[in-house]
Design a protein around this motif. Structure first.
Motif, short mmCIF file in Angstrom:
data_model
loop_
_atom_site.label_atom_id
_atom_site.label_comp_id
_atom_site.label_asym_id
_atom_site.label_seq_id
_atom_site.Cartn_x
_atom_site.Cartn_y
_atom_site.Cartn_z
N LYS A 1 48.27 43.60 43.21
CA LYS A 1 47.82 43.84 42.03
C LYS A 1 48.10 45.38 41.57
N GLN B 1 46.70 39.13 47.46
CA GLN B 1 47.40 39.58 46.25
C GLN B 1 47.51 40.70 45.99
N LYS C 1 47.22 39.44 34.93
CA LYS C 1 47.33 40.72 35.76
C LYS C 1 48.64 41.34 35.26
#
Length: 178
Positions: free
Chosen positions: A124, A122, A87
């Motif tokens: 991102k 998460q 990422k």
């Protein structure tokens, strides 16, 4: 994507300079060396033999090398495509990314400013906003947080809101140093 050239980079065992930084929590301390794929070394050997894969020097992690190489190719007038599931590559402004874990398979150009969003548990994002966000909020996979040594603590939700409200690169950078 039918590239004119393919380069493969491999991480080096034993860590990088980040592992020796005097941080409150050791860099990537949440990873166990004993849990590695059984055929990892065979796979690396295959990539070296078949694609002339390069093992990254101890100073750089593989994602650092991918970014450096992509920007070098952009300066030459080429159109690099980074093929990765990391990422952090989504911080590489102006470069195309091919993430083979996303359907439909497509090449995506990283915008200059970008955005930050939450995907399940998460955080991102992409572009400069995501780079600035991670500079402060850190990355759970690295067990590193930009404010570990600071008396001022800022959570990821507040940071995402702060950076997502910026409308220009200059505003984003001013928010980072505030």
């Amino acid at each position: 994507v039918w590239p004119d050239e393919t380069r493969v980079y491999l991480g080096k065992s034993g860590g990088t300079h980040r592992h020796s930084l005097p941080l409150p929590s050791p860099y990537k301390a949440n990873r166990q060396d004993s849990i590695k794929p059984h055929h990892l070394e065979n796979c690396k050997s295959h990539l070296i033999q078949k694609y002339n894969a390069v093992t990254c020097e101890a100073w750089y992690e593989t994602d650092d090398v991918l970014t450096i190489e992509a920007y070098a190719e952009l300066r030459k007038g080429n159109s690099p495509i980074i093929a990765t599931i990391d990422k952090d590559a989504y911080q590489t402004v102006g470069v195309d990314i091919l993430n083979w874990n996303v359907e439909p398979l497509a090449v995506h150009r990283i915008p200059a400013l970008g955005e930050i969003y939450q995907d399940k548990a998460q955080w991102k994002g992409e572009g400069l906003k995501f780079l600035c966000f991670q500079a402060i909020a850190g990355d759970n996979t690295d067990t590193y947080c930009g404010y570990d040594l600071s008396k001022v603590k800022t959570g990821p939700t507040k940071l995402a809101k702060l950076f997502n409200e910026t409308a220009t690169e200059a505003e984003c950078l001013r928010a980072l140093i505030r």
